[in-house]
Design an enzyme around this catalytic site. Structure first.
Site, PDB file in Angstrom:
ATOM      1  N   HIS A 101       0.826  -1.205   0.000  1.00 50.15           N
ATOM      2  CA  HIS A 101       0.000   0.000   0.000  1.00 50.15           C
ATOM      3  C   HIS A 101       0.863   1.258   0.000  1.00 50.15           C
ATOM      4  O   HIS A 101       0.476   2.283  -0.550  1.00 50.15           O
ATOM      5  CB  HIS A 101      -0.922   0.001   1.224  1.00 50.15           C
ATOM      6  CG  HIS A 101      -1.934  -1.099   1.192  1.00 50.15           C
ATOM      7  ND1 HIS A 101      -3.282  -0.867   1.045  1.00 50.15           N
ATOM      8  CD2 HIS A 101      -1.790  -2.444   1.286  1.00 50.15           C
ATOM      9  CE1 HIS A 101      -3.933  -2.025   1.048  1.00 50.15           C
ATOM     10  NE2 HIS A 101      -3.045  -2.994   1.204  1.00 50.15           N
ATOM     11  N   ASP A 134      -5.795   5.880   1.991  1.00 47.12           N
ATOM     12  CA  ASP A 134      -5.936   4.506   1.549  1.00 47.12           C
ATOM     13  C   ASP A 134      -7.366   4.047   1.852  1.00 47.12           C
ATOM     14  O   ASP A 134      -7.911   4.341   2.917  1.00 47.12           O
ATOM     15  CB  ASP A 134      -4.925   3.641   2.311  1.00 47.12           C
ATOM     16  CG  ASP A 134      -4.778   2.256   1.736  1.00 47.12           C
ATOM     17  OD1 ASP A 134      -5.787   1.540   1.631  1.00 47.12           O
ATOM     18  OD2 ASP A 134      -3.631   1.866   1.415  1.00 47.12           O
ATOM     19  N   HIS A 143       1.541 -14.441  -6.915  1.00 44.82           N
ATOM     20  CA  HIS A 143       0.339 -14.600  -6.091  1.00 44.82           C
ATOM     21  C   HIS A 143      -0.838 -13.819  -6.650  1.00 44.82           C
ATOM     22  O   HIS A 143      -1.936 -13.878  -6.106  1.00 44.82           O
ATOM     23  CB  HIS A 143       0.640 -14.134  -4.668  1.00 44.82           C
ATOM     24  CG  HIS A 143       1.019 -12.680  -4.584  1.00 44.82           C
ATOM     25  ND1 HIS A 143       2.075 -12.149  -5.275  1.00 44.82           N
ATOM     26  CD2 HIS A 143       0.476 -11.644  -3.892  1.00 44.82           C
ATOM     27  CE1 HIS A 143       2.175 -10.855  -5.020  1.00 44.82           C
ATOM     28  NE2 HIS A 143       1.214 -10.519  -4.191  1.00 44.82           N
ATOM     29  N   ASN A 148      -0.393  -4.933  -7.509  1.00 44.59           N
ATOM     30  CA  ASN A 148       0.854  -4.225  -7.827  1.00 44.59           C
ATOM     31  C   ASN A 148       1.735  -5.084  -8.725  1.00 44.59           C
ATOM     32  O   ASN A 148       2.283  -4.615  -9.733  1.00 44.59           O
ATOM     33  CB  ASN A 148       1.612  -3.862  -6.550  1.00 44.59           C
ATOM     34  CG  ASN A 148       0.938  -2.783  -5.741  1.00 44.59           C
ATOM     35  OD1 ASN A 148       0.263  -1.912  -6.281  1.00 44.59           O
ATOM     36  ND2 ASN A 148       1.097  -2.830  -4.427  1.00 44.59           N
ATOM     37  N   SER A 149       1.905  -6.352  -8.352  1.00 44.17           N
ATOM     38  CA  SER A 149       2.747  -7.259  -9.139  1.00 44.17           C
ATOM     39  C   SER A 149       2.167  -7.476 -10.532  1.00 44.17           C
ATOM     40  O   SER A 149       2.908  -7.532 -11.526  1.00 44.17           O
ATOM     41  CB  SER A 149       2.883  -8.602  -8.418  1.00 44.17           C
ATOM     42  OG  SER A 149       3.639  -8.473  -7.233  1.00 44.17           O
ATOM     43  N   GLU A 164       2.878  -4.422 -12.685  1.00 42.03           N
ATOM     44  CA  GLU A 164       4.297  -4.357 -13.046  1.00 42.03           C
ATOM     45  C   GLU A 164       4.625  -5.392 -14.118  1.00 42.03           C
ATOM     46  O   GLU A 164       5.431  -5.135 -15.022  1.00 42.03           O
ATOM     47  CB  GLU A 164       5.151  -4.552 -11.795  1.00 42.03           C
ATOM     48  CG  GLU A 164       5.092  -3.354 -10.846  1.00 42.03           C
ATOM     49  CD  GLU A 164       5.783  -3.602  -9.517  1.00 42.03           C
ATOM     50  OE1 GLU A 164       6.419  -4.667  -9.361  1.00 42.03           O
ATOM     51  OE2 GLU A 164       5.688  -2.738  -8.617  1.00 42.03           O
ATOM     52  N   ASP A 216      -8.141  -9.815  -3.231  1.00 37.43           N
ATOM     53  CA  ASP A 216      -8.471  -9.608  -4.640  1.00 37.43           C
ATOM     54  C   ASP A 216      -7.702 -10.512  -5.584  1.00 37.43           C
ATOM     55  O   ASP A 216      -7.896 -10.465  -6.799  1.00 37.43           O
ATOM     56  CB  ASP A 216      -8.250  -8.143  -5.027  1.00 37.43           C
ATOM     57  CG  ASP A 216      -6.804  -7.694  -4.837  1.00 37.43           C
ATOM     58  OD1 ASP A 216      -6.034  -8.397  -4.166  1.00 37.43           O
ATOM     59  OD2 ASP A 216      -6.453  -6.600  -5.345  1.00 37.43           O
TER      60      ASP A 216
END
Length: 479
Positions: free
Chosen positions: A23, A123, A373, A377-378, A381, A397
């Site tokens: 985050h 957030d 996973h 974010n991953s 990217e 999520d």
């Protein structure tokens, strides 16, 4: 109304991320984007995380209007601070009053260098900030780290309960969920987060998720780290619930588009762990598109059995691999010795590391696939870098992201939850060999959409300019 540079310089945004790695980083990217546009930003962290942040001096030097503040979280120094009830309780009991006190002090301050706060960007998980902002008369904009389709699903939970789709009537987890507009034909029971797998609609976990999602409607605007073109079918429905929605994704790519090569030197910003630079030297020695990168983020935990099964699958696949394991791998599998064939296989074609700069790794020419996973974010990217994925979702999520990646966009393969070494080996070979061309072609198309969105005229770039303009108008609006 156009906002002048003077009005921008008098705008002051306070940003408060949920105190976890996944985050902090995207919200710090957003802070840098706003500072680059001439706004003042105060980035508020817990003291524990502030002391661990990388590149603070470099960030402050490059962004003179970026200010850092830290507040106590009330937890012991040795507390692991993982996502759980103790951290959530700390947000309400310890962090909230400190945050309010910080804002009150800022509002009373009369400084030319740092004007009073104009608005709060919080957030989406820090829902107490809505209360604080409303008490102090400040507009609040909600930034949501989870994927937009996940958030929209959570907003639709009351409808699913009313329609009798929740709790699940029966045990078949492959039944389609039909009560989420814009996701027709995609969503199944198994793709919903864990708190939906309860027997009663009054279950505290489900009710907590509903309450947190509904709280977002109190925001003056919603900020999402996604690409409008990829999620338009859901965003068009969400627009009926929020005054404004700004899609700014991929944020890390948008930042690079604004500040150029400087962003590469700040690639580890927002990181709470120091990356191993030696892995880049190892990657330099590998053939183009040959390496499988493996990382399960910062929240997923593996059992000894899972570690051994993944390890065998990686070694047996015959492909070079770079595997991020946050603690000493031997401590993750207990005191039993590591099988010799795993040690030998890793020395021959593997590299195990505690932490890396993921953006840098995914952009390397040797990278050919990403076993992930399915954190958002991953995933972003990976999309920007154009690297196909093997998805192993675990929580939150991740399930909806994995479903979208594999079934809607066709840029990845789904690995079943209870997988063994043979499943893992087979899936790696499928991604890196048999289906490589097909999946890479889909990824190239999706990646182009993402990269185009942050260029001049792109949707995310346009929305960033609108956000900056609107924040400036908050200050400029007559009282």
């Amino acid at each position: 109304m156009l906002v002048t540079s003077m009005e921008k310089s008098q705008s002051h945004v306070v940003i408060f991320p949920f105190p976890l790695q996944g985050h902090i980083k995207p919200l710090l990217c957003l802070a840098e984007l706003l500072c680059h546009a001439g706004l003042h930003v105060t980035f508020v962290n817990t003291r524990h995380n502030h002391n661990r942040l990388a590149n603070l001096r470099a960030l402050s030097a490059h962004f003179p209007t970026l200010h850092f503040e830290s507040i106590l979280d009330g937890l012991p120094d040795d507390h692991p601070r993982t996502l759980g009830s103790e951290l959530l309780i700390a947000l309400k009991t310890s962090i909230k009053p400190h945050f309010k006190e910080l804002l009150q002090s800022s509002l009373k301050a009369n400084s030319v260098a740092l004007p009073p706060p104009t608005c709060i960007i919080t957030d989406g998980l820090v829902t107490f900030a809505f209360d604080v902002a409303e008490e102090l008369g400040l507009p609040v904009l909600s930034y949501n780290v989870p994927y937009a389709r996940y958030m929209w699903t959570c907003l639709c939970l009351p409808n699913l309960i009313e329609q009798g789709q929740l709790p699940f009537p029966g045990d078949d987890m492959n039944v389609e969920i039909t009560g989420v507009p814009g996701m027709e034909g995609l969503l199944r029971r198994v793709d919903l987060p864990g708190f939906c797998r309860v027997k009663e609609s009054s279950h505290p976990g489900l009710q907590f998720a509903i309450h947190e999602a509904q709280t977002q409607k109190r925001a003056s605007a919603l900020i999402l780290d996604t690409i409008y073109e990829l999620d338009a079918s859901c965003l068009s429905h969400m627009a009926n619930m929020f005054p404004k929605i700004y899609t700014l994704g991929p944020l890390h790519s948008l930042l690079h588009s604004q500040i150029g090569d400087v962003s590469r030197s700040l690639a580890s910003h927002g990181g709470l762990w120091k990356g191993d630079p030696n892995c880049m030297t190892w990657l330099d020695s590998q053939p183009t598109k040959s390496v499988l990168y493996v990382s399960f983020g910062t929240l997923v935990t593996l059992t000894r059995t899972q570690i051994i099964e993944f390890w065998y699958g990686l070694v047996n696949s015959g492909h070079p691999f770079l595997w991020v394991v946050q603690s000493d791998i031997t401590s993750g599998i207990g005191e039993d010795p590591i099988p010799m064939e795993l040690e030998i296989g890793t020395k021959e074609r593997g590299y195990i590391v505690n932490w890396v700069s993921q953006e840098e790794v995914l952009a390397h020419k040797s990278m050919g696939g990403f076993l992930t996973h399915s954190g958002w974010n991953s995933t972003l990217e990976s999309i920007v870098a154009g690297i196909p994925m093997i998805c192993w979702p675990n929580l939150g999520d991740h399930y909806i992201i994995s479903r979208t990646v594999c079934e809607k966009w066709k840029i990845g393969l789904r690995l079943k939850e209870n997988c063994d070494r043979k499943d893992i080996e087979t899936m790696i070979r499928m991604l890196m060999e048999f289906k490589r061309g097909e999946i890479q072609s889909s990824m190239d198309s999706i990646s182009k959409v993402a990269r185009d969105s942050v260029t001049n005229g792109g949707s995310s770039n346009h929305n960033l300019q609108m956000l900056i303009q609107d924040i400036g108008n908050m200050h400029a609006r007559p009282q």
